[in-house]
Design an enzyme around this catalytic site. Structure first.
Site, PDB file in Angstrom:
ATOM      1  N   SER A 169       0.259  -0.932  -0.304  1.00  0.00           N
ATOM      2  CA  SER A 169       0.286   0.241   0.010  1.00  0.00           C
ATOM      3  C   SER A 169       1.065   1.182   0.315  1.00  0.00           C
ATOM      4  CB  SER A 169      -1.011   0.341   1.698  1.00  0.00           C
ATOM      5  OG  SER A 169      -1.088   1.419   1.839  1.00  0.00           O
ATOM      6  N   TYR A 220      -1.704  -1.214  10.172  1.00  0.00           N
ATOM      7  CA  TYR A 220      -1.643  -1.455   9.118  1.00  0.00           C
ATOM      8  C   TYR A 220      -0.445  -1.359   9.070  1.00  0.00           C
ATOM      9  CZ  TYR A 220      -4.155  -1.269   4.420  1.00  0.00           C
ATOM     10  OH  TYR A 220      -4.343  -1.775   3.078  1.00  0.00           O
TER      11      TYR A 220
END
Length: 234
Positions: A126, A139
């Site tokens: 990401s 995360y």
């Protein structure tokens, strides 16, 4: 994104096995139907990627039902926003680490004995690995770890003819956002700050996964391909 990648691979001629939580059975059936509509085999294998035994069974079942394994896509992740580190419980932290990192580790380790020269492993990291948000501490940590896992494993497996690459999406509309992964304020402006002025759709990433697995991408190894609407890294 996993759904988009599975459908894209099937339409390019691959037989596909998908992992999913039992609660996602209706969605899994839709994906299986689309894979079969493309004329390919589909294996649907429910379970929890935090469970090492399931991960081993997942790979074994996929190999048996599809006749082998050439491409592994690690995509499943957990994202739950917390405005303060003090709100991030041990249970939250543990669940994110086990879903995003342990599952990736277990599945990859189980798959390696089946992969031959020319095979490909593709990670879903990401933009959070490079530019973490203040409310996604756990995360973002996992996505940075996935990026490093990609680059380390690429060096380890390159000599064996197995390529390892990653995809680093920016703001993409997925169930992660609306199931606790973002605040309502951020949802209302989601993707608006990118040069394209909008969030991306999972289908816009499918071709990247396919390209990273294709034989004509044979010199791409240890690379992380961004798809963030003109912002972020890489």
């Amino acid at each position: 994104m996993g759904r988009a990648a599975a459908i894209a691979f099937a339409r390019e001629g691959a037989d596909v096995a998908i992992a999913y939580l039992p609660a996602e059975e209706p969605d899994a059936r839709e994906v299986v139907a689309l894979i079969r509509q493309a004329g390919r085999k589909a294996a649907a294998i429910p379970g929890d990627l935090r469970d090492r035994a399931y991960c081993a069974r997942l790979v074994d079942t996929a190999v048996k039902q599809l006749g082998g394994l050439d491409i592994l896509v690690n995509n499943a992740s957990r994202q739950q926003q917390r405005q303060s580190l003090l709100e991030l419980t041990d249970e939250d932290f543990d669940a994110t680490m086990k879903t995003n990192l342990y599952g990736m580790f277990y599945v990859t380790k189980a798959a390696l004995p089946h992969l031959k020269p020319g095979s490909a492993i593709i990670q879903t990291t990401s933009e959070q690995a490079y530019d973490p948000s203040e409310n996604l501490v756990d995360y973002a940590m996992t996505k940075a770890a996935m990026m490093n896992f990609t680059k380390s494993l690429a060096k380890q497996l390159g000599a064996k003819g197995i390529r390892v690459n990653g995809v680093a999406p920016g703001p993409i509309w997925t169930p992660l956002q609306v199931s606790g992964g973002a605040t309502m304020e951020k949802l209302e402006q989601f993707g608006a700050s990118t040069p394209l002025g909008r969030p991306g759709q999972p289908a816009e990433l499918g071709s990247i996964y396919v390209q990273l697995a294709a034989s004509d991408a044979s010199y791409a190894n240890g690379q992380v391909y961004g798809a963030a609407g003109g912002s972020g890294q890489p």
